[in-house]
Write a protein that holds these residues in place. Sequence first.
Motif, mmCIF file in Angstrom:
data_model
loop_
_atom_site.group_PDB
_atom_site.id
_atom_site.type_symbol
_atom_site.label_atom_id
_atom_site.label_comp_id
_atom_site.label_asym_id
_atom_site.label_seq_id
_atom_site.Cartn_x
_atom_site.Cartn_y
_atom_site.Cartn_z
ATOM 1 N N LEU A 28 1.068 -1.275 -0.010
ATOM 2 C CA LEU A 28 -0.554 0.066 0.102
ATOM 3 C C LEU A 28 0.917 1.651 -0.213
ATOM 4 O O LEU A 28 1.041 1.962 -0.598
ATOM 5 N N ALA A 29 1.938 1.407 1.106
ATOM 6 C CA ALA A 29 2.807 2.548 0.736
ATOM 7 C C ALA A 29 3.363 2.107 -0.539
ATOM 8 O O ALA A 29 3.900 3.391 -1.025
ATOM 9 N N GLU A 30 3.632 1.301 -1.114
ATOM 10 C CA GLU A 30 4.633 1.733 -2.593
ATOM 11 C C GLU A 30 3.867 1.921 -3.516
ATOM 12 O O GLU A 30 4.189 3.004 -4.288
ATOM 13 N N LYS A 31 2.193 2.101 -3.180
ATOM 14 C CA LYS A 31 1.496 2.499 -4.245
ATOM 15 C C LYS A 31 0.955 2.539 -3.611
ATOM 16 O O LYS A 31 -0.096 4.272 -4.662
ATOM 17 N N GLY A 32 1.778 4.015 -2.724
ATOM 18 C CA GLY A 32 0.990 5.370 -2.309
ATOM 19 C C GLY A 32 -0.870 5.136 -2.224
ATOM 20 O O GLY A 32 -1.514 6.983 -2.045
ATOM 21 N N VAL A 33 -1.135 4.519 -1.882
ATOM 22 C CA VAL A 33 -2.047 4.700 -1.385
ATOM 23 C C VAL A 33 -3.201 4.285 -0.305
ATOM 24 O O VAL A 33 -2.178 4.122 1.348
ATOM 25 N N GLU A 34 -3.593 5.232 0.647
ATOM 26 C CA GLU A 34 -4.409 5.832 1.610
ATOM 27 C C GLU A 34 -5.355 5.304 2.437
ATOM 28 O O GLU A 34 -6.292 4.264 1.459
ATOM 29 N N TYR A 35 -5.074 4.189 3.978
ATOM 30 C CA TYR A 35 -5.512 3.059 4.461
ATOM 31 C C TYR A 35 -6.374 3.461 5.806
ATOM 32 O O TYR A 35 -5.724 4.016 6.096
ATOM 33 N N GLU A 36 -7.611 3.082 5.750
ATOM 34 C CA GLU A 36 -7.851 3.009 7.859
ATOM 35 C C GLU A 36 -6.835 1.662 7.867
ATOM 36 O O GLU A 36 -7.453 0.261 7.879
ATOM 37 N N TYR A 37 -6.146 2.162 8.838
ATOM 38 C CA TYR A 37 -6.004 1.038 9.603
ATOM 39 C C TYR A 37 -6.394 0.511 10.858
ATOM 40 O O TYR A 37 -6.962 1.375 11.638
ATOM 41 N N LYS A 38 -6.616 -0.784 11.503
ATOM 42 C CA LYS A 38 -7.757 -1.018 12.097
ATOM 43 C C LYS A 38 -7.250 -2.494 12.418
ATOM 44 O O LYS A 38 -6.537 -3.328 12.482
ATOM 45 N N GLU A 39 -6.148 -2.062 14.013
ATOM 46 C CA GLU A 39 -5.681 -2.433 14.614
ATOM 47 C C GLU A 39 -6.534 -3.942 15.329
ATOM 48 O O GLU A 39 -7.413 -3.582 16.077
ATOM 49 N N GLU A 40 -6.426 -5.395 15.488
ATOM 50 C CA GLU A 40 -6.596 -6.265 15.390
ATOM 51 C C GLU A 40 -6.290 -6.593 16.978
ATOM 52 O O GLU A 40 -5.344 -7.549 16.675
ATOM 53 N N ASN A 41 -7.343 -7.780 17.726
ATOM 54 C CA ASN A 41 -6.754 -8.518 18.871
ATOM 55 C C ASN A 41 -7.806 -10.012 18.548
ATOM 56 O O ASN A 41 -8.302 -10.064 18.660
ATOM 57 N N LEU A 42 -6.290 -10.206 18.290
ATOM 58 C CA LEU A 42 -6.291 -11.765 17.958
ATOM 59 C C LEU A 42 -6.885 -12.710 18.744
ATOM 60 O O LEU A 42 -7.946 -13.509 18.932
ATOM 61 N N SER A 43 -7.007 -12.234 20.387
ATOM 62 C CA SER A 43 -7.677 -13.278 21.092
ATOM 63 C C SER A 43 -8.753 -12.759 21.592
ATOM 64 O O SER A 43 -9.466 -13.806 22.200
ATOM 65 N N ASP A 44 -8.955 -11.982 20.662
ATOM 66 C CA ASP A 44 -11.105 -10.819 21.044
ATOM 67 C C ASP A 44 -10.680 -10.627 19.625
ATOM 68 O O ASP A 44 -10.877 -9.333 19.453
ATOM 69 N N LYS A 45 -11.367 -11.158 18.902
ATOM 70 C CA LYS A 45 -11.097 -10.948 16.722
ATOM 71 C C LYS A 45 -12.660 -10.000 17.879
ATOM 72 O O LYS A 45 -13.637 -9.864 18.050
ATOM 73 N N SER A 46 -12.484 -8.525 16.519
ATOM 74 C CA SER A 46 -13.673 -8.163 16.012
ATOM 75 C C SER A 46 -14.966 -8.857 15.461
ATOM 76 O O SER A 46 -14.862 -9.582 14.086
ATOM 77 N N PRO A 47 -15.887 -7.753 15.552
ATOM 78 C CA PRO A 47 -16.859 -8.794 14.783
ATOM 79 C C PRO A 47 -17.564 -8.122 12.588
ATOM 80 O O PRO A 47 -17.151 -9.111 12.279
ATOM 81 N N LEU A 48 -16.365 -7.213 12.608
ATOM 82 C CA LEU A 48 -16.037 -7.108 11.301
ATOM 83 C C LEU A 48 -15.055 -7.794 10.980
ATOM 84 O O LEU A 48 -14.643 -8.746 9.769
#
Length: 133
Positions: A28-48
Amino acid sequence: MATAAEKEGVVLLDLWVSPFGQRCRIALAEKGVEYEYKEENLSDKSPLLLKMNLIHKKIPVLIHHGKPICESLVTVQYIDEVWSNNPLLPSDPYERAKARFWADFVDKKVYECGTRLWKLKGEAHEEARKDMI
């Protein structure tokens, strides 16, 4: 006012320490794509995360316009195809195949050996070290 990431509809579900997520972040950085980063907690995975990766329920997941792309090598290829400026892979089919081979090798051999080195002790650790070397 909407950010570029919101306009583009690009979200990355990830964990900072993941080498697979790092692969996607680099692309994504090499392509210059802006994105929203959502950190996941793998012991309590998000519904998303559970919704967007129904099969493996793992990170990273790139969400583009509400559609999930899973598995880091697939995601990098998708990024390269969608944002076609400055290609990540060589244009020559043979050179592209070699690049994909080495990415697959890292996934199957280097990552697995590294994980064993990190988790194991004693004789098993020594065997993992030999495999890595």
